[in-house]
Design a protein around this motif. Structure first.
Motif, mmCIF file in Angstrom:
data_model
loop_
_atom_site.group_PDB
_atom_site.id
_atom_site.type_symbol
_atom_site.label_atom_id
_atom_site.label_comp_id
_atom_site.label_asym_id
_atom_site.label_seq_id
_atom_site.Cartn_x
_atom_site.Cartn_y
_atom_site.Cartn_z
ATOM 1 N N ALA A 82 0.810 -1.223 0.000
ATOM 2 C CA ALA A 82 0.000 0.000 0.000
ATOM 3 C C ALA A 82 0.839 1.267 0.000
ATOM 4 C CB ALA A 82 -0.932 -0.007 1.207
ATOM 5 N N SER A 140 -0.104 3.536 -3.196
ATOM 6 C CA SER A 140 -0.899 4.740 -2.951
ATOM 7 C C SER A 140 -0.338 5.962 -3.677
ATOM 8 C CB SER A 140 -0.982 5.017 -1.449
ATOM 9 O OG SER A 140 0.316 5.250 -0.908
ATOM 10 N N THR A 141 0.951 5.944 -4.005
ATOM 11 C CA THR A 141 1.556 7.074 -4.715
ATOM 12 C C THR A 141 1.309 7.001 -6.220
ATOM 13 O OG1 THR A 141 3.708 5.993 -5.052
ATOM 14 C CG2 THR A 141 3.380 7.149 -2.973
ATOM 15 N N TYR A 188 -1.689 6.141 -7.651
ATOM 16 C CA TYR A 188 -3.096 6.337 -8.005
ATOM 17 C C TYR A 188 -3.623 7.606 -7.332
ATOM 18 C CZ TYR A 188 -3.082 1.570 -9.792
ATOM 19 O OH TYR A 188 -2.798 0.434 -10.509
ATOM 20 N N GLN A 247 -6.540 8.745 -6.968
ATOM 21 C CA GLN A 247 -7.793 8.570 -6.227
ATOM 22 C C GLN A 247 -7.727 7.381 -5.266
ATOM 23 O OE1 GLN A 247 -11.074 8.560 -9.077
ATOM 24 N NE2 GLN A 247 -9.945 9.993 -10.368
ATOM 25 N N TRP A 248 -6.520 7.022 -4.871
ATOM 26 C CA TRP A 248 -6.316 5.866 -3.989
ATOM 27 C C TRP A 248 -7.108 5.999 -2.690
ATOM 28 C CZ3 TRP A 248 -3.899 1.209 -4.429
ATOM 29 C CH2 TRP A 248 -3.647 0.505 -3.258
ATOM 30 N N GLN A 249 -7.003 7.135 -2.041
ATOM 31 C CA GLN A 249 -7.655 7.309 -0.748
ATOM 32 C C GLN A 249 -9.166 7.244 -0.875
ATOM 33 O OE1 GLN A 249 -5.986 7.262 2.172
ATOM 34 N NE2 GLN A 249 -8.053 7.058 3.035
ATOM 35 N N ASP A 250 -9.726 7.695 -1.992
ATOM 36 C CA ASP A 250 -11.172 7.600 -2.206
ATOM 37 C C ASP A 250 -11.619 6.143 -2.153
ATOM 38 O OD1 ASP A 250 -11.180 10.323 -2.539
ATOM 39 O OD2 ASP A 250 -11.240 10.246 -4.733
ATOM 40 N N VAL A 258 -9.973 3.575 -0.719
ATOM 41 C CA VAL A 258 -9.725 3.036 0.619
ATOM 42 C C VAL A 258 -10.833 3.457 1.583
ATOM 43 C CG1 VAL A 258 -8.170 3.170 2.611
ATOM 44 C CG2 VAL A 258 -7.236 2.843 0.310
ATOM 45 N N THR A 259 -11.245 4.712 1.501
ATOM 46 C CA THR A 259 -12.305 5.214 2.374
ATOM 47 C C THR A 259 -13.626 4.522 2.098
ATOM 48 O OG1 THR A 259 -11.225 7.373 2.540
ATOM 49 C CG2 THR A 259 -13.574 7.275 3.085
ATOM 50 N N GLU A 265 -13.694 0.932 3.451
ATOM 51 C CA GLU A 265 -13.910 0.917 4.897
ATOM 52 C C GLU A 265 -15.382 1.140 5.235
ATOM 53 O OE1 GLU A 265 -13.141 0.632 8.940
ATOM 54 O OE2 GLU A 265 -11.777 0.171 7.273
#
Length: 463
Positions: free
Chosen positions: A422, A426-427, A429, A431-434, A436-437, A440
């Protein structure tokens, strides 16, 4: 046949010992308590023994399974992914009982299929209603859900991956909630679920954008690899679909063009598989591997003697090839403009270090899309694959090549082998955090996470 007394006594003694061993073996005792069915992927590199393997026959059954159970659940398709997306000691859920076309719309050029439909069984029903998939990969063993979960793709600068063709889907979440998703309904879930790695829930049905049925004319030839690279822009632009197959430890590649045609002749695709061609490369590797220059000259000579017949037929019959030689694969997608230089470095490394491999590579182009975890998100891509025969260890070979992909900002194919987690992914993409959120929110306990997904998504199952 007569059996001597001595032989009979020996056989009975062996049988008795085996029976006695079975009576106290913990493994045998566990097997008697419940029937455990091992699973492995196509190449044999991924294996597990799930606690149970289920094949629901309806969407209601999937929802009830998720509502009434606990523990990790992993969907499984055709087991053609090389990465560890599927393995679990929890519950493995196959959608093999949910297969076939559900509906089609001639006006909007769309068709809906059950998610467990093998790609190999989509061409014929679509043709019967005058439709076809916009593009296809050269392997059609995957299920539809598996193909979109990993952004599987074909080739062509004007064509995206399978995920980009999705116009709607139904997702069953960890709580058993059924979500119908498209651009207007649950749009954020829709955007992410088109390439989800099976981490958001179980997709039960998929609606695809299609087109009118069409025919393809395939031509293949052998050409010097550097000549191809120097002419790459013209070849990609002047053909509907273009790819080539670099032969490692040599100077040549197999070039393939797929162009739409109105020619009504039928010249079927060869059905014999890759056995003969791979056998020649294996033999050259075995007998001349310690003499790189001799091996290179031998492969160049053998390749130029190969007969590569053309094919003309319905599109789905030309796209798919028989791949009967098992292998393990690593594939990265680099920015389209970086493809030639990236390939040159890989081929030079393989040659200069005399790396232990004989399977050909693949070089393809794919159009950009807007899907958060698609390898083609936000940029046109050049997908480059390296292969290792399944009976040979792939670790050292792939580890030597992989840093070259990293140098060019490559994104790994989710269904193929790589060593990123990860922190690195994560670097790559925006929109990676979108994603992941959202994962969850939809699956707070991590019911769809196995060890591999925990690593690449930076999450932890709390089942």
């Amino acid at each position: 046949m007569a059996v001597s007394r001595r032989s009979l006594i020996k056989q009975l003694s062996v049988a008795g010992a085996a029976a006695a061993t079975a009576s106290w073996s913990p493994v045998s005792a566990a097997a008697r308590r419940r029937r455990l069915i091992p699973w492995s992927n196509w190449s044999g590199a991924q294996r597990c023994i799930p606690a149970q393997r289920l094949a629901p026959t309806s969407e209601d059954a999937i929802a009830e399974l998720l509502r009434s159970s606990s523990g990790v659940v992993r969907p499984v398709g055709a087991s053609h992914s090389f990465s560890a997306l599927v393995p679990t000691d929890g519950t493995m859920v196959s959608l093999a009982q949910l297969s076939g076309m559900i509906s089609h719309n001639a006006e909007t050029q769309e068709a809906e299929f059950w998610a467990g439909t093998p790609m190999s069984q989509m061409g014929e029903p679509l043709h019967e209603v005058g439709q076809a998939l916009i593009n296809m990969a050269d392997i059609d063993y995957q299920t539809l859900a598996g193909a979109i979960a990993t952004s599987t793709h074909g080739t062509g600068i004007d064509f995206g991956c399978y995920s980009s063709m999705v116009s709607g889907l139904r997702l069953i979440t960890a709580s058993g909630e059924v979500l119908d998703c498209d651009a207007e309904h649950n749009p954020e879930v829709f955007r992410a679920a088109r390439t989800s790695l099976g981490a958001l829930g179980v997709i039960s049905r998929i609606r695809l954008k299609t087109r009118e049925a069409f025919r393809l004319h395939e031509k293949s030839w052998i050409q010097n690899t550097e000549e191809l690279l120097e002419n790459i822009d013209t070849l990609a632009r002047e053909n509907d679909r273009f790819e080539f197959i670099p032969i490692v430890h040599s100077d040549v590649s197999i070039c393939v063009t797929l162009n739409e045609t109105t020619d009504n002749r039928t010249i079927p695709v060869e059905t014999g598989g890759d056995g003969d061609k791979v056998a020649l490369l294996r033999a050259a590797h075995h007998y001349a591997g310690s003499h790189p220059k001799l091996r290179g000259s031998l492969i160049n000579l053998l390749a130029k003697q190969q007969d590569l017949p053309e094919a003309i037929d319905r599109s789905y019959k030309v796209f798919a090839k028989v791949r009967d030689q098992r292998f393990n694969e690593m594939e990265y997608t680099v920015p389209a403009e970086a493809g030639p230089d990236c390939l040159r470095e890989i081929l030079a490394l393989v040659r200069d270090k005399n790396l232990d491999s004989f399977m050909p590579m693949e070089y393809r182009y794919v159009k950009a899309d807007d899907i958060p975890l698609s390898m083609f998100q936000g940029r046109d891509g050049c997908a480059i694959s390296v292969h290792q025969s399944y009976e040979m260890d792939y670790h050292n070979f792939f580890a030597a090549v992989e840093p070259i992909f990293w140098k060019y900002g490559g994104r790994p194919h989710w269904g193929k082998l790589h060593n990123l987690n990860a922190a690195q992914l994560s670097t790559l993409y925006p929109q990676w955090q979108d994603f992941v959120t959202l994962r969850e929110e939809l699956d707070p306990r991590g019911r769809f996470l196995n060890g591999h997904l925990e690593s690449i998504l930076g999450a932890r199952s709390r089942c």
